[in-house]
Write a protein that holds these residues in place. Structure first.
Motif, PDB file in Angstrom:
ATOM      1  N   ILE A  24      -2.176   3.308 -26.999  1.00 39.64           N
ATOM      2  CA  ILE A  24      -2.013   4.174 -28.176  1.00 39.64           C
ATOM      3  C   ILE A  24      -0.770   5.017 -27.932  1.00 39.64           C
ATOM      4  O   ILE A  24      -0.775   5.888 -27.059  1.00 39.64           O
ATOM      5  CB  ILE A  24      -3.234   5.091 -28.392  1.00 39.64           C
ATOM      6  N   TYR A  31      -7.011  10.963 -33.271  1.00 40.56           N
ATOM      7  CA  TYR A  31      -8.196  10.174 -33.612  1.00 40.56           C
ATOM      8  C   TYR A  31      -9.090  11.044 -34.491  1.00 40.56           C
ATOM      9  O   TYR A  31      -9.634  12.061 -34.041  1.00 40.56           O
ATOM     10  CB  TYR A  31      -8.937   9.757 -32.341  1.00 40.56           C
ATOM     11  N   TRP A  33     -11.595   9.720 -36.800  1.00 42.28           N
ATOM     12  CA  TRP A  33     -12.854   9.188 -37.315  1.00 42.28           C
ATOM     13  C   TRP A  33     -14.013  10.079 -36.871  1.00 42.28           C
ATOM     14  O   TRP A  33     -14.098  10.497 -35.710  1.00 42.28           O
ATOM     15  CB  TRP A  33     -13.062   7.760 -36.821  1.00 42.28           C
ATOM     16  N   GLN A  78      -5.678   2.078 -34.926  1.00 44.52           N
ATOM     17  CA  GLN A  78      -6.174   2.777 -33.731  1.00 44.52           C
ATOM     18  C   GLN A  78      -7.549   3.402 -33.958  1.00 44.52           C
ATOM     19  O   GLN A  78      -8.378   3.430 -33.052  1.00 44.52           O
ATOM     20  CB  GLN A  78      -5.167   3.843 -33.282  1.00 44.52           C
ATOM     21  N   GLN A  79      -7.818   3.910 -35.176  1.00 39.96           N
ATOM     22  CA  GLN A  79      -9.112   4.550 -35.431  1.00 39.96           C
ATOM     23  C   GLN A  79     -10.241   3.544 -35.235  1.00 39.96           C
ATOM     24  O   GLN A  79     -11.240   3.811 -34.561  1.00 39.96           O
ATOM     25  CB  GLN A  79      -9.134   5.103 -36.859  1.00 39.96           C
ATOM     26  N   LEU A  82     -10.391   2.269 -31.388  1.00 40.95           N
ATOM     27  CA  LEU A  82     -10.988   3.245 -30.475  1.00 40.95           C
ATOM     28  C   LEU A  82     -12.492   3.376 -30.717  1.00 40.95           C
ATOM     29  O   LEU A  82     -13.264   3.545 -29.771  1.00 40.95           O
ATOM     30  CB  LEU A  82     -10.312   4.606 -30.637  1.00 40.95           C
ATOM     31  N   THR A  83     -12.914   3.284 -31.967  1.00 43.45           N
ATOM     32  CA  THR A  83     -14.344   3.382 -32.269  1.00 43.45           C
ATOM     33  C   THR A  83     -15.098   2.187 -31.695  1.00 43.45           C
ATOM     34  O   THR A  83     -16.198   2.334 -31.140  1.00 43.45           O
ATOM     35  CB  THR A  83     -14.561   3.481 -33.790  1.00 43.45           C
ATOM     36  N   SER A 129      -8.409  14.804 -31.169  1.00 45.60           N
ATOM     37  CA  SER A 129      -8.800  13.512 -30.605  1.00 45.60           C
ATOM     38  C   SER A 129      -9.902  13.676 -29.568  1.00 45.60           C
ATOM     39  O   SER A 129     -10.895  12.934 -29.575  1.00 45.60           O
ATOM     40  CB  SER A 129      -7.585  12.822 -29.975  1.00 45.60           C
ATOM     41  N   LEU A 133     -13.487  11.978 -30.144  1.00 48.14           N
ATOM     42  CA  LEU A 133     -13.852  10.919 -29.203  1.00 48.14           C
ATOM     43  C   LEU A 133     -15.155  11.249 -28.491  1.00 48.14           C
ATOM     44  O   LEU A 133     -16.036  10.387 -28.332  1.00 48.14           O
ATOM     45  CB  LEU A 133     -12.725  10.717 -28.184  1.00 48.14           C
TER      46      LEU A 133
END
Length: 479
Positions: A24, A31, A33, A78-79, A82-83, A129, A133
């Motif tokens: 990333i 991030y 989400w 990326q969202q 990463l999820t 982020s 996360l």
């Protein structure tokens, strides 16, 4: 090189997270989400787990050389990536040691090294982020630890959920591609996303009906559908629930996602929907319909639970036609006889002739000089939504009296405010919520007997509204 193997390819989540050179880049946004996004993803896994494959979207990479090694920077996706990584990391911690299926266990073990390696070398500089996360990781651990997250669900996530991957050599080209993808995404209105969702919700036996639904949807102008959802369906449904309804965007489409009758459990609240759904189909399919040529419409209501798939498209078509007819009727008029003392117009709504005062109200709203101002447009939308919701609930019963009441309710806001913005319209709808009143009403009188206060001269700050003020005076709501 790995980048050549995945360019313009469809790869599984297992393959995506196995890439040894994921990164990333620092220029990426945080991030963002939330647990809601994670919950939506998990819900999708449950809904589509019987399918042979489920497409999660696309990931765009910028390929470059870093310390003599190929690196793949995620430019877009990326969202989502990463999820997915958080989900698999949660599975490694919560489920690995208790798995019975050897193939699932071996797949997770194979992902351990690339995921740990990614987390060891990746840095996140934003507090946003770090917070998201951590919260999503804890939520993921709770979700995968549940007994209803089965080993079959794990296998579906890793081996049948897929992404489309694109690899570009030049970072400017990667961003250009990313921007073009987003530009296309911005062109997709919320109703387009709903179309895609509900097409997936059709049962396999409804292929012809699916084609007919698509054909009818495509025959409607996109701007018409955008106005239908943004101005009317979204606002009425939200206000009836006591929720704000300023802007309809992609984050709000969940309001129009309901139940799939083939997949939802046998819950009591679903029974009336199932009964209506199958009864209407059975009635329309009987041989007698070839003789009497009768056709029964599904009994739609603006605030009811959405039935996914075919019924959503039928509902959209039903209200597109009905609301267009109501609004058109409101804005039309038939001149009264020349010898009549009342020079206003008599107006019919859904073929119901209004009483003189209601016709006069609509004629005034259609002609007063300041009606084209932005604030006046918001109040007209507020008024129209209330009339539409009343008609949807009670039909034309005592419609003229309802129009009188709803006019005073809506335009009292206009008279009291020098400037009306969308926030003020929304606040008025929620603080004096006639939509909740209509929703809870059993008889029209429950709405018509709602007491509304009179306005005093000192209350009124609106300008260039002499025609509206005169109506308030004539109706004894102004002193």
């Amino acid at each position: 090189m790995i980048s050549k193997q995945i360019d313009k390819e469809i790869i599984t989540v297992k393959a995506l997270l196995s890439l040894p050179n994921l990164s990333i880049p620092a220029y990426q946004r945080p991030y963002k989400w939330s647990q809601t996004n994670l919950a939506d993803l998990l819900s999708d896994l449950k809904v589509y787990r019987e399918k042979s494959a489920y497409r999660l979207g696309s990931v765009v990479f910028h390929k470059h050389i870093d310390s003599d090694k190929e690196a793949l920077d995620i430019v877009d996706g990326q969202q989502r990536t990463l999820t997915l990584l958080l989900l698999v990391k949660a599975l490694l911690e919560e489920r690995l040691n208790s798995l019975k299926r050897q193939d699932v266990r071996e797949t997770l073990i194979a992902l351990t090294e690339p995921i740990n390696s990614f987390l060891a070398r990746q840095t996140f500089n934003s507090d946003i982020s770090h917070r998201n996360l951590h919260q999503n990781f804890m939520a993921a651990k709770r979700a995968v630890a549940r007994s209803d997250f089965t080993e079959a669900d794990i296998d579906f996530l890793l081996n049948r959920c897929e992404v489309v991957t694109f690899v570009l050599d030049d970072v400017s080209e990667a961003f250009q591609f990313f921007d073009s993808q987003n530009a296309r995404g911005r062109d997709l209105d919320p109703h387009d996303l709903l179309k895609a969702f509900h097409l997936r919700e059709f049962s396999q036996s409804e292929s012809q009906l699916k084609a007919d639904s698509v054909r009818h949807w495509e025959s409607l102008e996109s701007e018409q559908l955008a106005r239908l959802f943004a101005n009317y369906l979204f606002r009425i449904r939200n206000w009836a629930q006591g929720k704000s309804a300023q802007y309809f965007n992609k984050s709000k489409v969940g309001l129009f996602k309901g139940v799939n009758l083939d997949q939802v459990g046998l819950y009591p609240y679903v029974e009336p929907l199932r009964i209506a759904h199958h009864f209407v189909d059975n009635y329309n399919g009987e041989y007698q319909r070839h003789i009497d040529h009768q056709h029964m419409r599904f009994p739609f209501h603006l605030d009811q639970m959405i039935i996914n798939g075919r019924r959503f498209f039928e509902m959209t078509s039903h209200y597109q036609h009905k609301i267009h007819e109501i609004v058109s009727d409101e804005r039309s008029g038939k001149p009264m006889a020349k010898n009549s003392e009342d020079k206003s117009q008599t107006i019919r709504i859904l073929d119901h002739e209004l009483e003189p005062l209601a016709s006069k109200i609509l004629h005034t709203l259609n002609t007063y000089r300041s009606r084209t101002r932005t604030g006046d447009g918001y109040i007209r939308t507020l008024f129209d939504c209330a009339v539409i919701f009343y008609l949807d609930k009670f039909g034309a019963h005592q419609l003229s009296q309802a129009i009188e009441k709803l006019f005073i309710w809506a335009y009292s806001c206009r008279l009291q405010m020098q400037v009306v913005g969308i926030e003020r319209m929304d606040k008025h709808a929620l603080t004096q919520n006639v939509f909740e009143r209509i929703k809870q009403a059993v008889q029209p009188s429950d709405v018509l007997n709602w007491p509304l206060g009179t306005l005093k001269v000192s209350d009124c700050k609106g300008t260039k509204l002499s025609e509206i003020t005169k109506l308030f005076k004539d109706m004894k709501y102004y002193e």
